[in-house]
Design a protein around this motif. Structure first.
Motif, short mmCIF file in Angstrom:
data_model
loop_
_atom_site.label_atom_id
_atom_site.label_comp_id
_atom_site.label_asym_id
_atom_site.label_seq_id
_atom_site.Cartn_x
_atom_site.Cartn_y
_atom_site.Cartn_z
N ALA A 269 0.83 -1.21 0.00
CA ALA A 269 0.00 0.00 0.00
C ALA A 269 0.87 1.25 0.00
CB ALA A 269 -0.93 0.00 1.21
N LEU A 270 1.97 1.22 0.73
CA LEU A 270 2.86 2.39 0.76
C LEU A 270 3.50 2.63 -0.61
CD1 LEU A 270 4.57 2.04 4.25
CD2 LEU A 270 2.95 3.78 3.51
N GLN A 271 3.81 1.56 -1.32
CA GLN A 271 4.35 1.72 -2.67
C GLN A 271 3.33 2.40 -3.57
OE1 GLN A 271 5.42 -2.22 -3.90
NE2 GLN A 271 7.36 -2.20 -2.77
N SER A 272 2.09 1.97 -3.48
CA SER A 272 1.03 2.59 -4.28
C SER A 272 0.83 4.05 -3.88
CB SER A 272 -0.29 1.83 -4.11
OG SER A 272 -0.14 0.50 -4.54
N MET A 273 0.87 4.31 -2.60
CA MET A 273 0.70 5.69 -2.11
C MET A 273 1.83 6.58 -2.62
SD MET A 273 -2.01 5.93 -0.04
CE MET A 273 -1.64 7.21 1.11
N PHE A 274 3.03 6.04 -2.72
CA PHE A 274 4.15 6.82 -3.25
C PHE A 274 3.87 7.25 -4.69
CE2 PHE A 274 7.98 6.75 -5.89
CZ PHE A 274 8.65 7.84 -5.36
N TRP A 275 3.36 6.33 -5.52
CA TRP A 275 3.10 6.67 -6.90
C TRP A 275 1.94 7.66 -7.02
CZ3 TRP A 275 6.95 6.13 -9.79
CH2 TRP A 275 7.84 5.08 -9.62
N VAL A 276 0.95 7.54 -6.15
CA VAL A 276 -0.14 8.53 -6.13
C VAL A 276 0.42 9.90 -5.76
CG1 VAL A 276 -2.25 9.21 -4.93
CG2 VAL A 276 -1.95 6.85 -5.69
N LEU A 277 1.27 9.95 -4.76
CA LEU A 277 1.88 11.22 -4.35
C LEU A 277 2.70 11.82 -5.48
CD1 LEU A 277 2.56 13.29 -2.11
CD2 LEU A 277 4.51 11.83 -1.55
N LEU A 278 3.48 10.99 -6.16
CA LEU A 278 4.29 11.47 -7.28
C LEU A 278 3.39 12.02 -8.39
CD1 LEU A 278 7.20 11.71 -8.29
CD2 LEU A 278 6.88 9.49 -9.38
N PHE A 279 2.32 11.31 -8.69
CA PHE A 279 1.38 11.77 -9.71
C PHE A 279 0.75 13.11 -9.32
CE2 PHE A 279 -2.97 11.85 -11.45
CZ PHE A 279 -2.67 11.88 -12.79
N LEU A 280 0.33 13.23 -8.06
CA LEU A 280 -0.28 14.49 -7.60
C LEU A 280 0.72 15.65 -7.66
CD1 LEU A 280 -2.43 13.30 -4.58
CD2 LEU A 280 -3.25 14.15 -6.78
N MET B 62 3.18 15.90 -9.77
CA MET B 62 3.34 16.25 -11.18
C MET B 62 2.14 17.08 -11.66
SD MET B 62 5.13 12.84 -12.87
CE MET B 62 3.59 12.30 -13.48
N MET B 63 0.96 16.73 -11.21
CA MET B 63 -0.24 17.48 -11.59
C MET B 63 -0.19 18.90 -11.03
SD MET B 63 -1.86 15.55 -13.60
CE MET B 63 -3.44 16.33 -13.76
N LEU B 64 0.21 19.03 -9.79
CA LEU B 64 0.33 20.36 -9.18
C LEU B 64 1.38 21.21 -9.89
CD1 LEU B 64 0.04 19.59 -5.38
CD2 LEU B 64 -1.56 20.89 -6.77
N TYR B 65 2.47 20.59 -10.27
CA TYR B 65 3.52 21.30 -10.97
C TYR B 65 3.06 21.73 -12.36
CZ TYR B 65 8.01 22.29 -13.14
OH TYR B 65 9.03 22.89 -13.80
N ALA B 66 2.31 20.86 -13.03
CA ALA B 66 1.84 21.15 -14.40
C ALA B 66 0.77 22.25 -14.40
CB ALA B 66 1.31 19.88 -15.05
N CYS B 67 -0.02 22.33 -13.35
CA CYS B 67 -1.12 23.30 -13.32
C CYS B 67 -0.70 24.58 -12.75
CB CYS B 67 -2.29 22.77 -12.51
SG CYS B 67 -3.05 21.34 -13.31
#
Length: 139
Positions: free
Chosen positions: A121-132, A134-139
């Motif tokens: 679950a922590l591995q998945s949470m890391f990828w969600v955090l990375l995605f978020l 990237m989205m914050l940086y892009a917007c």
């Protein structure tokens, strides 16, 4: 049995201040050290083929350094001040004793399954955090 006793001792030691904990810690460390010596004598070089054995040996070596070597080093250096660097290093090593509790996870299968699930679950949470991010940086 001794691993569970050690876990109970950790809990009691944090809640109840008593001089009895130090001799109990030494007794448990003598038991774990003896266990490692017996396992090394029995399995010889094949002992080092298991990652679990390496982990157990590391935990015992940290305990030996914490309870037996560091006080002697502090005494030889004549450091009785609680702010000294040697005594601060000893306190840090005492925090690492908690890693002994990880042995319980390996012994109890449901606890092991839970730990594996949390790790995944922590591995998945890391990828969600990375995605978020990237989205914050892009917007």
């Amino acid at each position: 049995g001794v691993v569970v006793l050690n876990a109970i001792l950790f809990g009691l030691e944090t809640d109840i201040r008593s001089p009895i904990w130090v001799p109990m810690e030494h007794a448990i460390l003598v038991f774990f050290t003896g266990e490692q010596v017996i396992r090394l004598a029995r399995y010889r070089l094949s002992y080092f083929g298991s990652l679990g054995n390496w982990f157990d040996l590391l935990i015992v070596c940290m305990g030996v350094a914490d309870l037996w070597f560091m006080p002697v080093i502090g005494w030889l250096m004549g450091q009785t001040d609680t702010k000294s660097s040697v005594l601060q290093a000893m306190q840090l090593l005492r925090l690492l004793r908690i890693t002994r509790l990880i042995r319980i996870v390996r012994i109890i299968p449901p606890l092991y399954s839970l730990a594996v699930g949390i790790g995944e679950a922590l591995q998945s949470m890391f990828w969600v955090l990375l995605f978020l991010l990237m989205m914050l940086y892009a917007c």
